[in-house]
Write a protein that holds these residues in place. Structure first.
Motif, mmCIF file in Angstrom:
data_model
loop_
_atom_site.group_PDB
_atom_site.id
_atom_site.type_symbol
_atom_site.label_atom_id
_atom_site.label_comp_id
_atom_site.label_asym_id
_atom_site.label_seq_id
_atom_site.Cartn_x
_atom_site.Cartn_y
_atom_site.Cartn_z
ATOM 1 N N ALA A 225 40.634 34.882 36.436
ATOM 2 C CA ALA A 225 39.977 35.720 35.430
ATOM 3 C C ALA A 225 39.574 37.070 36.012
ATOM 4 O O ALA A 225 39.739 38.112 35.361
ATOM 5 C CB ALA A 225 38.764 34.998 34.844
ATOM 6 N N SER A 226 39.054 37.069 37.232
ATOM 7 C CA SER A 226 38.671 38.338 37.876
ATOM 8 C C SER A 226 39.904 39.190 38.146
ATOM 9 O O SER A 226 39.880 40.414 37.965
ATOM 10 C CB SER A 226 37.928 38.064 39.184
ATOM 11 O OG SER A 226 36.718 37.391 38.935
ATOM 12 N N GLY A 227 40.978 38.540 38.577
ATOM 13 C CA GLY A 227 42.226 39.270 38.792
ATOM 14 C C GLY A 227 42.753 39.874 37.499
ATOM 15 O O GLY A 227 43.211 41.015 37.470
ATOM 16 N N ALA A 228 42.668 39.117 36.417
ATOM 17 C CA ALA A 228 43.125 39.618 35.118
ATOM 18 C C ALA A 228 42.276 40.811 34.662
ATOM 19 O O ALA A 228 42.794 41.763 34.077
ATOM 20 C CB ALA A 228 43.089 38.503 34.079
ATOM 21 N N ALA A 229 40.983 40.765 34.950
ATOM 22 C CA ALA A 229 40.106 41.897 34.601
ATOM 23 C C ALA A 229 40.521 43.139 35.380
ATOM 24 O O ALA A 229 40.535 44.251 34.834
ATOM 25 C CB ALA A 229 38.647 41.531 34.876
ATOM 26 N N LEU A 230 40.877 42.962 36.661
ATOM 27 C CA LEU A 230 41.339 44.100 37.450
ATOM 28 C C LEU A 230 42.656 44.635 36.899
ATOM 29 O O LEU A 230 42.824 45.856 36.778
ATOM 30 C CB LEU A 230 41.489 43.710 38.925
ATOM 31 C CG LEU A 230 42.054 44.800 39.834
ATOM 32 C CD1 LEU A 230 41.198 46.069 39.777
ATOM 33 C CD2 LEU A 230 42.193 44.291 41.257
ATOM 34 N N VAL A 231 43.560 43.759 36.532
ATOM 35 C CA VAL A 231 44.842 44.199 35.968
ATOM 36 C C VAL A 231 44.609 45.015 34.689
ATOM 37 O O VAL A 231 45.260 46.044 34.472
ATOM 38 C CB VAL A 231 45.782 42.999 35.709
ATOM 39 C CG1 VAL A 231 47.007 43.414 34.905
ATOM 40 C CG2 VAL A 231 46.194 42.367 37.034
ATOM 41 N N ALA A 232 43.671 44.601 33.872
ATOM 42 C CA ALA A 232 43.352 45.357 32.646
ATOM 43 C C ALA A 232 42.845 46.754 32.996
ATOM 44 O O ALA A 232 43.221 47.740 32.344
ATOM 45 C CB ALA A 232 42.321 44.604 31.806
ATOM 46 N N ARG A 233 41.996 46.852 34.012
ATOM 47 C CA ARG A 233 41.495 48.170 34.450
ATOM 48 C C ARG A 233 42.631 49.020 35.005
ATOM 49 O O ARG A 233 42.698 50.221 34.748
ATOM 50 C CB ARG A 233 40.406 48.005 35.504
ATOM 51 C CG ARG A 233 39.117 47.370 35.013
ATOM 52 C CD ARG A 233 38.286 48.280 34.103
ATOM 53 N NE ARG A 233 37.934 49.551 34.687
ATOM 54 C CZ ARG A 233 36.909 49.787 35.511
ATOM 55 N NH1 ARG A 233 36.101 48.799 35.847
ATOM 56 N NH2 ARG A 233 36.696 50.991 35.994
ATOM 57 N N ILE A 234 43.522 48.397 35.764
ATOM 58 C CA ILE A 234 44.667 49.133 36.310
ATOM 59 C C ILE A 234 45.530 49.674 35.179
ATOM 60 O O ILE A 234 45.987 50.818 35.227
ATOM 61 C CB ILE A 234 45.488 48.236 37.263
ATOM 62 C CG1 ILE A 234 44.686 47.922 38.526
ATOM 63 C CG2 ILE A 234 46.827 48.896 37.611
ATOM 64 C CD1 ILE A 234 45.299 46.847 39.400
#
Length: 109
Positions: free
Chosen positions: A35-44
């Protein structure tokens, strides 16, 4: 757009944690969970669209690998360094840090 050297890339504030590999810049961010990785991908994705410069992003269970290069220039440009720094800032805001050892070039110390 003018190409920059590895030294030029790493001189841009915020690019620590990134490595230049095969004429592109790469970093691995240890997100600890999906989930944290997915949040970073969204920001990217937001940052990439705003910069009109889109990196390769690989989301895995515990981390995110990001690679950036300016294909039209045939290598790294200032645009790559600026995007890398912005991604690192976004990761930091999410409490995610780059694993500086993960993508270290072979033979480097």
């Amino acid at each position: 757009m003018d190409l920059i050297s590895e030294a030029d890339f790493t001189a841009v504030p915020g690019t620590d944690g990134w490595h230049v590999l095969d004429a592109m810049a790469a970093a691995y961010f240890d997100s600890r969970d999906f989930a944290s990785g997915a949040a970073l991908v969204a920001r990217i994705a937001e940052l990439a669209d705003a910069a009109d410069h889109h990196p390769d992003v690989d989301l895995r269970y515990r981390g995110v690998t990001v690679r950036t290069v300016t294909h039209s220039a045939g290598g790294l440009t200032r645009k790559d360094a600026e995007l890398a720094a912005a991604i690192s800032r976004a990761a930091g805001e999410l409490g995610i840090v780059a694993d500086t050892e993960r993508l270290r070039p072979r033979g480097s110390v």
